[in-house]
Design a protein around this motif. Structure first.
Motif, PDB file in Angstrom:
ATOM      1  N   VAL A  80       0.846  -1.192   0.000  1.00 40.84           N
ATOM      2  CA  VAL A  80       0.000   0.000   0.000  1.00 40.84           C
ATOM      3  C   VAL A  80       0.879   1.239   0.000  1.00 40.84           C
ATOM      4  O   VAL A  80       1.777   1.369   0.830  1.00 40.84           O
ATOM      5  N   GLU A  82       0.264   5.265   0.252  1.00 44.55           N
ATOM      6  CA  GLU A  82      -0.814   6.189   0.612  1.00 44.55           C
ATOM      7  C   GLU A  82      -0.266   7.611   0.681  1.00 44.55           C
ATOM      8  O   GLU A  82       0.784   7.855   1.265  1.00 44.55           O
ATOM      9  N   SER A  83      -0.986   8.528   0.068  1.00 43.99           N
ATOM     10  CA  SER A  83      -0.655   9.948   0.193  1.00 43.99           C
ATOM     11  C   SER A  83      -1.960  10.710   0.400  1.00 43.99           C
ATOM     12  O   SER A  83      -3.038  10.138   0.309  1.00 43.99           O
ATOM     13  N   ARG A  84      -1.858  11.971   0.654  1.00 45.87           N
ATOM     14  CA  ARG A  84      -3.095  12.738   0.839  1.00 45.87           C
ATOM     15  C   ARG A  84      -3.858  12.886  -0.475  1.00 45.87           C
ATOM     16  O   ARG A  84      -5.018  13.242  -0.486  1.00 45.87           O
ATOM     17  N   TYR A  87      -4.088   6.720  -3.511  1.00 47.54           N
ATOM     18  CA  TYR A  87      -3.545   5.435  -3.080  1.00 47.54           C
ATOM     19  C   TYR A  87      -3.095   4.624  -4.280  1.00 47.54           C
ATOM     20  O   TYR A  87      -3.657   4.715  -5.364  1.00 47.54           O
ATOM     21  N   LEU A  89      -2.364   0.448  -4.550  1.00 51.70           N
ATOM     22  CA  LEU A  89      -2.310  -0.852  -3.892  1.00 51.70           C
ATOM     23  C   LEU A  89      -1.901  -1.876  -4.929  1.00 51.70           C
ATOM     24  O   LEU A  89      -2.403  -1.852  -6.058  1.00 51.70           O
ATOM     25  N   GLY A 105      -7.685  10.446  -3.723  1.00 51.89           N
ATOM     26  CA  GLY A 105      -7.962  10.366  -2.297  1.00 51.89           C
ATOM     27  C   GLY A 105      -9.445  10.360  -1.978  1.00 51.89           C
ATOM     28  O   GLY A 105      -9.835  10.326  -0.816  1.00 51.89           O
ATOM     29  N   SER A 108     -12.429   5.866   0.364  1.00 55.06           N
ATOM     30  CA  SER A 108     -11.690   5.441   1.551  1.00 55.06           C
ATOM     31  C   SER A 108     -10.739   4.311   1.162  1.00 55.06           C
ATOM     32  O   SER A 108     -10.922   3.657   0.137  1.00 55.06           O
ATOM     33  N   MET A 109      -9.744   4.088   1.999  1.00 56.38           N
ATOM     34  CA  MET A 109      -8.811   2.989   1.761  1.00 56.38           C
ATOM     35  C   MET A 109      -9.575   1.665   1.691  1.00 56.38           C
ATOM     36  O   MET A 109      -9.267   0.808   0.865  1.00 56.38           O
TER      37      MET A 109
END
Length: 128
Positions: A80, A82-84, A87, A89, A105, A108-109
Motif C-alpha cells: 500500500v 498512501e498519500s493525501r 492510493y 495498492l 484520495g 476510503s482505503m
C-alpha cells in the motif's frame, strides 16, 4: 483481455475515485492497463505508461519481498502506498501475475481494497 477490461471498467465506475488497474507479470511486463489518463504517450519519451507502471509495480513488490525476507517476516499480502492525494495498492494474483489499483484520495482505503479484491476475482474468473 477485452472481457477482463470490461469487468475492470465496471468496478472502476462503481467506486468513484478509482483511476484504474494495471495488470503485470512478476518480471514487470504489462498485460493490461485500464488507466485512461496513462494509456497514450510515453514517459520521458522513452517507455510506454504500461511498461512504466508494470516495472514500478514489480520493482516495489520485489523490494518489499526482499526486505521482509531479511527481517524474517512472512510474505506480504498487499503493498500500500498512501498519500493525501490518493492510493496505490498492489497485490499478487498468483506466482506470475500482479494487479495494481490507482485511486485519488476520494474513496476510503477500505473502498479501494474492496475494488482491488473485485479486480482479482474478475481476473480469476476470466483466466480460469
Amino acid at each position: 483481455m477485452d472481457e477482463l477490461a470490461e469487468k475492470l471498467e465496471s468496478i472502476k465506475k462503481s467506486t468513484p475515485g478509482i483511476l484504474g488497474f494495471v495488470i503485470f507479470t512478476r518480471e514487470g511486463f504489462p498485460l493490461l492497463n485500464t488507466i485512461k489518463e496513462f494509456q497514450r504517450g510515453e514517459v520521458n519519451g522513452e517507455i510506454s505508461w504500461d511498461e512504466y507502471f508494470s516495472a514500478v509495480g514489480a520493482g516495489i513488490l520485489n523490494l518489499a519481498k526482499t526486505t521482509l525476507q531479511y527481517m524474517g517476516i512472512s510474505r506480504a499480502d498487499r503493498l500500500v502506498v498512501e498519500s493525501r492525494y490518493g492510493y496505490i495498492l498492489v497485490e499478487r494474483v498468483n506466482e506470475d501475475v500482479n494487479i495494481m489499483v490507482v485511486s485519488t484520495g476520494k474513496p476510503s482505503m477500505g473502498m479501494v481494497k474492496v475494488a482491488l479484491r473485485k479486480a482479482i476475482k474478475a481476473y480469476e474468473s476470466v483466466m480460469d
